[in-house]
Design an enzyme around this catalytic site. Structure first.
Site, PDB file in Angstrom:
ATOM      1  N   ASP A  91      10.790 -31.923  29.152  1.00 52.63           N
ATOM      2  CA  ASP A  91      11.840 -32.461  28.294  1.00 52.63           C
ATOM      3  C   ASP A  91      12.909 -33.051  29.204  1.00 52.63           C
ATOM      4  O   ASP A  91      13.318 -32.422  30.186  1.00 52.63           O
ATOM      5  CB  ASP A  91      12.444 -31.375  27.415  1.00 52.63           C
ATOM      6  CG  ASP A  91      13.321 -32.003  26.347  1.00 52.63           C
ATOM      7  OD1 ASP A  91      12.843 -32.193  25.217  1.00 52.63           O
ATOM      8  OD2 ASP A  91      14.476 -32.355  26.663  1.00 52.63           O
ATOM      9  N   SER A 126      13.420 -40.249  26.967  1.00 48.58           N
ATOM     10  CA  SER A 126      12.740 -38.957  26.961  1.00 48.58           C
ATOM     11  C   SER A 126      11.653 -38.859  28.025  1.00 48.58           C
ATOM     12  O   SER A 126      11.297 -39.831  28.682  1.00 48.58           O
ATOM     13  CB  SER A 126      12.113 -38.724  25.596  1.00 48.58           C
ATOM     14  OG  SER A 126      10.832 -39.331  25.554  1.00 48.58           O
ATOM     15  N   ARG A 146       8.643 -37.858  27.104  1.00 51.97           N
ATOM     16  CA  ARG A 146       7.370 -37.783  26.378  1.00 51.97           C
ATOM     17  C   ARG A 146       6.306 -38.629  27.055  1.00 51.97           C
ATOM     18  O   ARG A 146       6.420 -39.848  27.168  1.00 51.97           O
ATOM     19  CB  ARG A 146       7.567 -38.174  24.903  1.00 51.97           C
ATOM     20  CG  ARG A 146       7.918 -39.605  24.634  1.00 51.97           C
ATOM     21  CD  ARG A 146       8.311 -39.799  23.167  1.00 51.97           C
ATOM     22  NE  ARG A 146       9.593 -39.177  22.907  1.00 51.97           N
ATOM     23  CZ  ARG A 146      10.523 -39.665  22.090  1.00 51.97           C
ATOM     24  NH1 ARG A 146      10.307 -40.760  21.430  1.00 51.97           N
ATOM     25  NH2 ARG A 146      11.680 -39.044  21.920  1.00 51.97           N
ATOM     26  N   ASP A 163      11.040 -25.695  19.300  1.00 46.87           N
ATOM     27  CA  ASP A 163      12.376 -26.081  18.842  1.00 46.87           C
ATOM     28  C   ASP A 163      12.430 -27.493  18.262  1.00 46.87           C
ATOM     29  O   ASP A 163      13.373 -27.836  17.564  1.00 46.87           O
ATOM     30  CB  ASP A 163      13.392 -25.973  19.994  1.00 46.87           C
ATOM     31  CG  ASP A 163      12.963 -26.770  21.229  1.00 46.87           C
ATOM     32  OD1 ASP A 163      11.882 -27.397  21.192  1.00 46.87           O
ATOM     33  OD2 ASP A 163      13.695 -26.769  22.232  1.00 46.87           O
ATOM     34  N   HIS A 164      11.423 -28.304  18.520  1.00 50.05           N
ATOM     35  CA  HIS A 164      11.469 -29.697  18.050  1.00 50.05           C
ATOM     36  C   HIS A 164      10.819 -29.867  16.674  1.00 50.05           C
ATOM     37  O   HIS A 164      11.447 -30.331  15.738  1.00 50.05           O
ATOM     38  CB  HIS A 164      10.748 -30.612  19.041  1.00 50.05           C
ATOM     39  CG  HIS A 164      11.555 -30.973  20.250  1.00 50.05           C
ATOM     40  ND1 HIS A 164      11.976 -30.049  21.167  1.00 50.05           N
ATOM     41  CD2 HIS A 164      12.006 -32.165  20.695  1.00 50.05           C
ATOM     42  CE1 HIS A 164      12.663 -30.672  22.123  1.00 50.05           C
ATOM     43  NE2 HIS A 164      12.695 -31.951  21.856  1.00 50.05           N
ATOM     44  N   ARG A 192      21.826 -38.917  22.349  1.00 48.04           N
ATOM     45  CA  ARG A 192      21.153 -40.220  22.263  1.00 48.04           C
ATOM     46  C   ARG A 192      21.441 -40.883  20.929  1.00 48.04           C
ATOM     47  O   ARG A 192      21.451 -40.209  19.895  1.00 48.04           O
ATOM     48  CB  ARG A 192      19.633 -40.052  22.404  1.00 48.04           C
ATOM     49  CG  ARG A 192      19.258 -39.668  23.810  1.00 48.04           C
ATOM     50  CD  ARG A 192      17.761 -39.732  24.051  1.00 48.04           C
ATOM     51  NE  ARG A 192      17.549 -39.545  25.476  1.00 48.04           N
ATOM     52  CZ  ARG A 192      16.622 -38.775  26.012  1.00 48.04           C
ATOM     53  NH1 ARG A 192      15.775 -38.128  25.235  1.00 48.04           N
ATOM     54  NH2 ARG A 192      16.511 -38.667  27.310  1.00 48.04           N
TER      55      ARG A 192
HETATM   56  C1  MIC Z   1      14.329 -36.277  23.138  1.00 51.07           C
HETATM   57  O1  MIC Z   1      15.476 -35.846  23.153  1.00 51.07           O
HETATM   58  O2  MIC Z   1      14.046 -37.478  23.045  1.00 51.07           O
HETATM   59  C2  MIC Z   1      13.186 -35.279  23.230  1.00 51.07           C
HETATM   60  C3  MIC Z   1      12.495 -35.274  21.924  1.00 51.07           C
HETATM   61  O3  MIC Z   1      13.697 -33.999  23.464  1.00 51.07           O
HETATM   62  C4  MIC Z   1      12.263 -35.719  24.366  1.00 51.07           C
HETATM   63  C5  MIC Z   1      10.993 -34.988  24.446  1.00 51.07           C
HETATM   64  C6  MIC Z   1       9.960 -35.432  23.453  1.00 51.07           C
HETATM   65  O4  MIC Z   1       9.843 -36.613  23.163  1.00 51.07           O
HETATM   66  O5  MIC Z   1       9.243 -34.563  22.953  1.00 51.07           O
HETATM   67  C7  MIC Z   1      12.922 -35.684  25.744  1.00 51.07           C
HETATM   68  O6  MIC Z   1      14.119 -35.807  25.848  1.00 51.07           O
HETATM   69  O7  MIC Z   1      12.214 -35.596  26.751  1.00 51.07           O
HETATM   70 FE1  SF4 Z   2      16.189 -31.503  21.298  1.00 52.06          FE
HETATM   71 FE2  SF4 Z   2      15.929 -33.630  22.900  1.00 52.06          FE
HETATM   72 FE3  SF4 Z   2      17.830 -33.530  21.019  1.00 52.06          FE
HETATM   73 FE4  SF4 Z   2      18.026 -31.979  23.111  1.00 52.06          FE
HETATM   74  S1  SF4 Z   2      18.068 -34.203  23.126  1.00 52.06           S
HETATM   75  S2  SF4 Z   2      18.382 -31.367  20.997  1.00 52.06           S
HETATM   76  S3  SF4 Z   2      15.895 -31.452  23.518  1.00 52.06           S
HETATM   77  S4  SF4 Z   2      15.614 -33.570  20.679  1.00 52.06           S
END
Ligand code: MIC
Ligand code: SF4
Length: 649
Positions: free
Chosen positions: A117, A531, A533, A62-63, A377
């Site tokens: 995630d 996140s 990550r 999904d990313h 975010r």
């Molecule tokens: C995000 O919202 O920052 C992400 C991308 O979903 C991350 C995960 C990632 O960095 O792949 C998260 O929230 O953990």
């Molecule tokens: Fe995707 Fe992270 Fe954004 Fe949620 S917050 S939509 S999991 S990138």
């Protein structure tokens, strides 16, 4: 007991149910997404476990869905084949955002879930005890290992009253962010209770639980009641329901009260989710881009609200309006009942059911733009445009801005809120989920050139480090290792992605750090928020960072640092932060001995004659992990799974 205590107690493998104790929990379900999943599955593969041991594990794509080169497509194929081989359900690109889809099709009240995630706590909307974690922790859970957390405080959020028209669940969580700030939730589970809970649907609860992550909370949870049952029935999964509510007189470690009927539309200003003000206080600001979507606000109810509100109206010509329905189910139902027509006709750009603009995967706004998003975010640069100003708001507020071209209070702008009729039954078609193979031995795991094998690290920090970078408070993982369409494709390629470490804050960091043998980063409060990550720990480690000395840490990042052998230290006296500069040489006695003996670090800033003290709050297990050079090494040395068997040698 309260709801959180009930679920913890049903899954407790070791530790005491007391604040501050390390507890080990049995994990029922796991989820991964593609941007963190590739690494998680490489780690799982390295453990040598033939099949996942969870009740259910799902791998979502999904990313990284924008395929502007072979890299992301390589990752998708790898994920598809490794899922088939090891017993994991695969959800391909187009199926939707992991948290939205998991809620619809897989979540079960009372079960534990960890996901690679940080917004995995969305499952709290359906009464799961759901945690965000690093990929390696998810790999361990798939291999049958428990999940370790420090027992948090359980805070009751007592909801009174009922939301007024044009005020929404997003405003509830923005209000909590205003009260608690981005670091206020650390070491806490927010448990929602009170009369107001009954007025909130499951998608509304999920919106609130989702953004508990922005508070830094360990997780958030709602009870499982008649509303949960109704949602599951409509999803054709009524059998998954059980009632889980707090006992009368249940104890909590604190309480916050929010009167839903007193809330007005709220908005988080750039560049932090807690910079919350009333929409009407900044009304009139011109808007260039508006987005409805992300795992926070992309449910069918959100989309139907958009469709009803936009019916027969046109988006302001100076606004680029993007809509991403959260799942294939949502998009299919919108198109089936004709509601999509209203959205398309209003002038919206319909995006794939995926994370998309939320993670800078396309749709970066123009220079200096004001962008209103229903996402979770708004860290600087996350949209892909460094000087864009991203505001976080409800779909109601987003719709008002899309129509007027400026920040507008929906309560003042719109008349009566349209009645949204939810279907008796959602459209249920699970054909796009791929079950694991019945003949796993015949499945070949496909690793295209973008998949680079794991690197093993050793514990080799001895008696001094050089400060390769000093940063301030609330540094997010988006600062440490940015996302976006240019960098995300290298998530399975550590050497390559490391080049981007801290690139937005300090473009020379990677080069400088790699030349230092033993590097340290000095940080302020809440270091590593955001996140899950693990690349934000892995990449610095790859660049020889062996220690982070901060005023305090965010939970998931702290765990990731330990997992990859970076020592997380905090200042005994936070004022000492001011005494250190980039380039300083920090010397101490042998780091390994200090950790083994459980002593504090007495650090001399060489050449300055300044002495400071640093401490750490690590369990014996965490110290062993550090001394082994990281969790994978530690598992190989001596770990056992939840059945008590040795995992891998
Ligand atoms: C995000 O919202 O920052 C992400 C991308 O979903 C991350 C995960 C990632 O960095 O792949 C998260 O929230 O953990
Ligand atoms: Fe995707 Fe992270 Fe954004 Fe949620 S917050 S939509 S999991 S990138």
């Amino acid at each position: 007991m309260n709801v959180a205590q009930k679920i913890i107690s049903a899954h407790l493998i070791s530790g005491k149910q007391e604040i501050g104790e390390e507890i080990a929990l049995k994990i029922d379900q796991t989820l991964t997404q593609d941007a963190t999943g590739t690494m998680a599955y490489l780690q799982f593969e390295a453990m040598g476990t033939p099949r996942v041991k969870t009740e259910l594990s799902v791998s979502y794509v999904d990313h990284n869905t924008l395929q502007s080169g072979f890299e992301n497509a390589d990752d998708h194929k790898f994920l598809q084949t490794i899922a088939a081989k090891y017993g994991i359900v695969f959800s391909p690109a187009g199926n939707g955002i992991c948290h939205q889809v998991h809620l619809e099709r897989f979540g079960v009240p009372g079960k534990t879930l960890i996901g690679s995630d940080s917004h995995t706590p969305t499952g709290g909307g359906i009464c799961m005890l759901a945690f965000g974690a690093g990929g390696l922790d998810v790999a361990c859970a798939m291999a049958g290992q428990p999940f370790y957390i420090t027992h948090p405080k359980i805070i009751k959020v007592n909801l009174k009253g009922k939301l007024r028209d044009w005020v929404s669940a997003k405003d509830v969580i923005l209000e909590l962010l205003r009260i608690e700030t981005v670091k206020g939730g650390r070491g806490k589970i927010y448990e929602f209770a009170g009369e107001g809970v009954k007025t909130l649907s499951v998608p509304e609860r999920a919106t609130i639980a989702n953004m508990g992550t922005e508070l830094g909370a360990t997780t958030s949870v709602f009870p499982s009641d008649e509303i949960t049952r109704d949602f599951l029935n409509r999803q054709g999964r009524g059998e998954a329901w059980s009632e889980i509510i707090a006992d009368g007189g249940a104890d909590y470690d604190g309480e916050i009260e929010i009167d839903l009927s007193a809330l007005t539309p709220l908005i988080a200003q750039p560049h932090m989710p807690d910079k919350v003000v009333r929409v009407r206080d900044i009304a009139g600001l011109k808007v260039d881009q508006v987005g409805i979507g992300s795992c926070t606000n992309s449910s069918l109810a959100d989309m139907l609200l958009a469709a009803e509100t936009l019916k027969g109206k046109k988006i302001n010509k100076d606004v680029s309006f993007m809509v991403s329905p959260g799942s294939r189910q949502v998009l299919a139902m919108l198109s089936q009942n004709g509601a999509l027509f209203n959205i398309i006709e209003s002038g919206a750009r319909i995006l794939e059911s995926a994370c998309g603009p939320c993670i800078g995967m396309g749709q970066s706004p123009k220079s200096g733009a004001v962008s209103l998003r229903t996402f979770n975010r708004n860290f600087e640069g996350r949209s892909g445009t460094k000087d864009a100003k991203v505001y976080l708001c409800s779909p109601e507020t987003a719709l008002a801005a899309a129509l007027t071209g400026e920040i507008t209070d929906p309560m003042e702008y719109f008349d009566k809120k349209p009645k949204i009729k939810m279907p008796e039954r959602f459209l249920i078609d699970d054909a796009q989920f791929q079950p694991p193979s019945a003949e796993p031995e015949k499945v070949e795991v496909v690793k295209g050139p973008n998949i680079v094998s794991l690197k093993q690290f050793a514990f080799d920090l001895t008696t001094d480090t050089v400060v390769s970078l000093k940063v301030g408070d609330n540094i997010s993982t988006d600062h440490i290792l940015p996302a976006g369409a240019k960098i995300l494709p290298f998530r399975s390629n550590l050497p390559k992605i490391s080049e981007f470490t801290y690139s937005a804050l300090d473009p020379d960091f990677a080069k400088r750090a790699s030349k230092i043998n033993n590097g340290a980063i000095v940080g302020g409060e809440n270091y590593g928020q955001g996140s899950s990550r693990e690349h934000a720990a892995l990449a610095p480690r790859f660049l020889n960072v062996k220690m982070v000395l901060a005023k305090s840490f965010a939970r998931i990042h702290l765990a990731n640092l330990i997992n990859f052998g970076i020592i997380p230290l905090t200042f005994e006296d936070p004022a000492d932060y001011d005494k250190i500069e980039q380039g300083d040489n920090l010397s101490f006695s042998r780091a390994g001995e200090i950790l083994k003996n459980g002593e504090n670090f007495n650090i001399l800033i060489a050449g300055k004659g300044v002495k400071i003290k640093a401490k750490y709050a690590l369990t014996e297990r965490q110290k062993e992990i550090l001394l082994a050079g990281g969790l994978l090494n530690w598992i190989k040395q001596n770990s056992t799974d939840t059945d008590g068997k040795v995992l891998a040698n």
